[in-house]
Design a protein around this motif. Structure first.
Motif, PDB file in Angstrom:
ATOM      1  N   HIS A 272      -7.447   9.066   2.181  1.00  0.00           N
ATOM      2  CA  HIS A 272      -7.788   7.855   3.133  1.00  0.00           C
ATOM      3  C   HIS A 272      -6.652   7.163   3.409  1.00  0.00           C
ATOM      4  CE1 HIS A 272     -10.526   5.189   4.978  1.00  0.00           C
ATOM      5  NE2 HIS A 272     -10.470   4.105   4.175  1.00  0.00           N
ATOM      6  N   TYR A 273      -5.691   6.874   2.605  1.00  0.00           N
ATOM      7  CA  TYR A 273      -4.562   6.079   2.806  1.00  0.00           C
ATOM      8  C   TYR A 273      -3.721   6.613   4.049  1.00  0.00           C
ATOM      9  CZ  TYR A 273       0.164   4.556   2.834  1.00  0.00           C
ATOM     10  OH  TYR A 273       1.339   4.129   3.266  1.00  0.00           O
ATOM     11  N   PHE A 274      -3.486   7.905   3.936  1.00  0.00           N
ATOM     12  CA  PHE A 274      -2.806   8.663   5.039  1.00  0.00           C
ATOM     13  C   PHE A 274      -3.505   8.649   6.566  1.00  0.00           C
ATOM     14  CE2 PHE A 274      -1.212  10.362   1.044  1.00  0.00           C
ATOM     15  CZ  PHE A 274       0.325  10.052   1.269  1.00  0.00           C
ATOM     16  N   ASN A 275      -4.740   8.670   6.448  1.00  0.00           N
ATOM     17  CA  ASN A 275      -5.683   8.457   7.607  1.00  0.00           C
ATOM     18  C   ASN A 275      -5.665   7.188   8.223  1.00  0.00           C
ATOM     19  OD1 ASN A 275      -6.562  11.320   7.410  1.00  0.00           O
ATOM     20  ND2 ASN A 275      -8.324  10.719   6.386  1.00  0.00           N
ATOM     21  N   LEU A 276      -5.483   6.324   7.278  1.00  0.00           N
ATOM     22  CA  LEU A 276      -5.357   4.753   7.919  1.00  0.00           C
ATOM     23  C   LEU A 276      -3.931   4.639   8.447  1.00  0.00           C
ATOM     24  CD1 LEU A 276      -7.516   2.697   5.291  1.00  0.00           C
ATOM     25  CD2 LEU A 276      -8.295   3.359   7.577  1.00  0.00           C
ATOM     26  N   HIS A 278      -1.892   6.713   9.733  1.00  0.00           N
ATOM     27  CA  HIS A 278      -1.762   7.369  10.914  1.00  0.00           C
ATOM     28  C   HIS A 278      -2.344   6.652  12.223  1.00  0.00           C
ATOM     29  CE1 HIS A 278      -0.383  10.613   8.776  1.00  0.00           C
ATOM     30  NE2 HIS A 278      -1.468  11.425   8.655  1.00  0.00           N
ATOM     31  N   GLN A 279      -3.197   5.451  11.863  1.00  0.00           N
ATOM     32  CA  GLN A 279      -3.776   4.664  12.647  1.00  0.00           C
ATOM     33  C   GLN A 279      -2.981   3.374  12.746  1.00  0.00           C
ATOM     34  OE1 GLN A 279      -8.162   4.656  12.827  1.00  0.00           O
ATOM     35  NE2 GLN A 279      -7.953   6.237  11.410  1.00  0.00           N
ATOM     36  N   ASP A 280      -1.848   3.290  12.059  1.00  0.00           N
ATOM     37  CA  ASP A 280      -1.145   2.145  12.005  1.00  0.00           C
ATOM     38  C   ASP A 280      -1.688   1.088  11.179  1.00  0.00           C
ATOM     39  OD1 ASP A 280       0.965   2.909  13.513  1.00  0.00           O
ATOM     40  OD2 ASP A 280       0.069   2.460  15.238  1.00  0.00           O
ATOM     41  N   VAL A 281      -2.520   1.523  10.219  1.00  0.00           N
ATOM     42  CA  VAL A 281      -3.132   0.636   9.176  1.00  0.00           C
ATOM     43  C   VAL A 281      -2.579   1.013   8.126  1.00  0.00           C
ATOM     44  CG1 VAL A 281      -5.137  -0.100   8.139  1.00  0.00           C
ATOM     45  CG2 VAL A 281      -5.292   0.179  10.605  1.00  0.00           C
ATOM     46  N   ASN A 282      -1.585  -0.029   7.412  1.00  0.00           N
ATOM     47  CA  ASN A 282      -0.962   0.196   6.310  1.00  0.00           C
ATOM     48  C   ASN A 282      -1.406  -0.444   5.245  1.00  0.00           C
ATOM     49  OD1 ASN A 282       0.731   1.411   4.194  1.00  0.00           O
ATOM     50  ND2 ASN A 282       2.483  -0.234   4.853  1.00  0.00           N
ATOM     51  N   LYS A 283      -2.315   0.324   4.096  1.00  0.00           N
ATOM     52  CA  LYS A 283      -2.873  -0.289   2.952  1.00  0.00           C
ATOM     53  C   LYS A 283      -2.473   0.519   1.669  1.00  0.00           C
ATOM     54  CE  LYS A 283      -7.118  -2.080   4.789  1.00  0.00           C
ATOM     55  NZ  LYS A 283      -8.751  -2.041   4.537  1.00  0.00           N
ATOM     56  N   PRO A 284      -1.234   0.188   1.018  1.00  0.00           N
ATOM     57  CA  PRO A 284      -0.534   0.728   0.089  1.00  0.00           C
ATOM     58  C   PRO A 284      -1.348   0.602  -1.202  1.00  0.00           C
ATOM     59  CG  PRO A 284       0.624  -1.176   0.707  1.00  0.00           C
ATOM     60  CD  PRO A 284      -0.232  -0.915   2.011  1.00  0.00           C
ATOM     61  N   SER A 285      -2.403  -0.516  -1.346  1.00  0.00           N
ATOM     62  CA  SER A 285      -3.341  -0.785  -2.205  1.00  0.00           C
ATOM     63  C   SER A 285      -4.003   0.564  -2.693  1.00  0.00           C
ATOM     64  CB  SER A 285      -4.096  -2.057  -2.123  1.00  0.00           C
ATOM     65  OG  SER A 285      -4.917  -1.595  -0.898  1.00  0.00           O
ATOM     66  N   ILE A 286      -4.147   1.237  -1.690  1.00  0.00           N
ATOM     67  CA  ILE A 286      -4.952   2.614  -1.860  1.00  0.00           C
ATOM     68  C   ILE A 286      -4.226   3.444  -2.793  1.00  0.00           C
ATOM     69  CG2 ILE A 286      -6.123   4.339  -0.713  1.00  0.00           C
ATOM     70  CD1 ILE A 286      -6.554   2.917   1.655  1.00  0.00           C
ATOM     71  N   LEU A 287      -3.092   3.702  -2.650  1.00  0.00           N
ATOM     72  CA  LEU A 287      -2.354   4.419  -3.389  1.00  0.00           C
ATOM     73  C   LEU A 287      -1.824   3.926  -4.817  1.00  0.00           C
ATOM     74  CD1 LEU A 287       0.581   5.961  -0.973  1.00  0.00           C
ATOM     75  CD2 LEU A 287      -1.535   6.874  -1.628  1.00  0.00           C
ATOM     76  N   VAL A 288      -1.696   2.547  -4.944  1.00  0.00           N
ATOM     77  CA  VAL A 288      -1.799   2.059  -6.139  1.00  0.00           C
ATOM     78  C   VAL A 288      -3.048   1.942  -6.908  1.00  0.00           C
ATOM     79  CG1 VAL A 288      -1.267  -0.020  -7.333  1.00  0.00           C
ATOM     80  CG2 VAL A 288      -0.191   0.205  -5.231  1.00  0.00           C
ATOM     81  N   ILE A 289      -4.257   2.268  -6.398  1.00  0.00           N
ATOM     82  CA  ILE A 289      -5.554   2.196  -7.021  1.00  0.00           C
ATOM     83  C   ILE A 289      -5.406   3.685  -7.500  1.00  0.00           C
ATOM     84  CG2 ILE A 289      -7.827   2.173  -6.798  1.00  0.00           C
ATOM     85  CD1 ILE A 289      -7.577  -0.246  -5.129  1.00  0.00           C
ATOM     86  N   ALA A 290      -5.336   4.575  -6.572  1.00  0.00           N
ATOM     87  CA  ALA A 290      -5.273   6.073  -7.039  1.00  0.00           C
ATOM     88  C   ALA A 290      -4.498   6.420  -8.235  1.00  0.00           C
ATOM     89  CB  ALA A 290      -4.979   6.779  -5.673  1.00  0.00           C
ATOM     90  N   ALA A 291      -3.252   5.799  -8.204  1.00  0.00           N
ATOM     91  CA  ALA A 291      -2.419   6.185  -9.224  1.00  0.00           C
ATOM     92  C   ALA A 291      -2.777   5.588 -10.387  1.00  0.00           C
ATOM     93  CB  ALA A 291      -1.198   5.629  -8.847  1.00  0.00           C
ATOM     94  N   ALA A 292      -3.389   4.218 -10.602  1.00  0.00           N
ATOM     95  CA  ALA A 292      -3.974   3.735 -11.557  1.00  0.00           C
ATOM     96  C   ALA A 292      -5.116   4.515 -12.206  1.00  0.00           C
ATOM     97  CB  ALA A 292      -4.368   2.279 -11.361  1.00  0.00           C
TER      98      ALA A 292
END
Length: 400
Positions: A272-276, A278-292
């Motif tokens: 979902h992070y990468f899909n967002l 690609h739409q110029d919506v940057n939410k690194p918190s998604i990757l942080v949560i996924a990593a956690a």
């Protein structure tokens, strides 16, 4: 010779399956990226019916890509379709399912400690689960629920969790994992065959006949777009399952179905992070949560530390002769330089246990597969007891 030829067949089919999968998923990633990077074109392009365009550079040259709102003024002489990648991936995957799990070693699929299944019954359950979930998915995506993306995603996730749990009650962990992967792959190829391609054919036919695409074509196109989005979110989970058969620490866990559910959620959420993005919506918190969540999963399923030494625990030392007898009863038929088991031409994973020095050399892998996870022997067809596993674990600890 039969085992030798069987391994070659498995290798070649697996190789083709991976190539087809790379082509299919690569195309899926590219077109999702492409759609999300289209920008409003200049007026002269809009007048030609172009909805969006982009410029790219690759392979030493510039590329200009344009997407029409409906179709070009005239049907091009050569139109490239992206469908055979999906069909080839699914067909080769089904062939691999038959070669490895239905016609190969029964221990890959059947765990007699869970259910006394015949090969025919196991195959029926496996294929029935693929067909059943596909039918349910088709009913859902054609229902009003498809209009609510989050609700649809939760319902589909719940269905896959139930399927995972159910398959774990009757199949070996490895067999359950691969069948969940096959279920997801079947949903994905059904999206292509039953939705995406028919929508594209309807649009092509309308343009070829100089007709204005009507409401029916628009609805088909919208549903095809939704199916493509679903496939995009399912790619990372299905890729993970494709490689999971090499890691018994996952599928041999007592709650392997829950582990699989967690992995499916984490990987889809990370996508979902990468899909967002690609739409110029940057939410690194998604990757942080996924990593956690990944770290939490690793911690949650970690095996207990080895027991204290034999001397400290007061237990009798396990002799070499005891372990040799244990290996002869439960391991050597497969894990030998020249296996006597008809399903193997060579020792699986290159782990031969003909000698205790080799057992000590592979101690960590043996402990994980035979002591911690109980994955070995396959399907426990030799009836290895808990006491024997404990003896093997003590010997391995003492051999360090």
């Amino acid at each position: 010779m039969e085992a030798y030829l069987s391994e070659w067949l498995s290798l070649l089919v697996r190789w083709f399956h991976v190539i087809a999968g790379v082509a299919w998923i690569g195309a899926s990633f590219y077109f999702v990226w492409l759609d999300n990077h289209l920008r409003e074109p200049p007026d002269w392009k809009k007048q030609k019916g172009i909805k969006g365009d982009l410029w790219a550079i690759h392979g030493g040259g510039f590329y200009e890509v344009a997407k029409y709102k409906l179709g070009p003024e005239q049907m091009p002489k050569e139109l490239h379709w992206f469908k055979w990648e999906a069909y080839a991936t699914w067909l080769s995957g089904m062939l691999l399912l038959f070669v490895v799990y239905y016609m190969g070693s029964p221990g890959y699929l059947i765990d007699l400690s869970k259910a006394q299944l015949s090969s025919g019954a196991a195959i029926a359950i496996g294929l029935g689960s693929l067909l059943g979930v596909m039918v349910i998915y088709e009913a859902l995506i054609r229902s009003p629920l498809s209009a609510n993306g989050k609700a649809f995603g939760l319902v589909l996730f719940a269905i896959l969790v139930v399927v995972s749990w159910g398959l774990f009650q009757v199949f070996s962990g490895r067999g359950a994992y691969i069948h969940v992967g096959a279920v997801i792959g079947t949903i994905m190829v059904a999206n292509v065959f039953l939705g995406i391609i028919p929508a594209q054919r309807a649009l092509v036919n309308a343009v070829a006949n100089n007709e204005e695409p009507g409401e029916r074509v628009a609805k088909l196109a919208a549903l095809a777009k939704l199916r493509s989005t679903h496939n995009n979110y399912l790619t990372l989970p299905v890729i993970f399952i494709m490689i999971s058969n090499h890691y018994p620490l996952l599928y041999s866990h007592p709650h392997g179905w829950a582990v699989l559910a967690a992995i499916g959620f984490i990987t889809a959420y990370a996508r979902h992070y990468f899909n967002l993005r690609h739409q110029d919506v940057n939410k690194p918190s998604i990757l942080v949560i996924a990593a956690a969540l990944t770290v939490a999963l690793i911690w949650a399923i970690a095996p207990s530390p080895p027991a204290s030494s034999t001397a400290d625990s007061g237990q009798a030392a396990v002799t070499d002769s005891t372990v040799n007898a244990l290996l002869e009863s439960h391991c050597i038929a497969c894990h030998a330089a020249e296996p006597s088991h008809p399903a193997f031409q060579a020792a699986p994973a290159g782990i031969a246990l003909d000698d205790l020095s080799l057992l000590a050399q592979h101690r960590d892998k043996v402990r994980q597969s035979a002591v911690n996870s109980h994955y070995m022997p396959l399907g426990n067809t030799t009836g290895m007891t808990e006491e024997e596993r404990a003896q093997l674990g003590r010997w391995l600890d003492a051999s360090r």
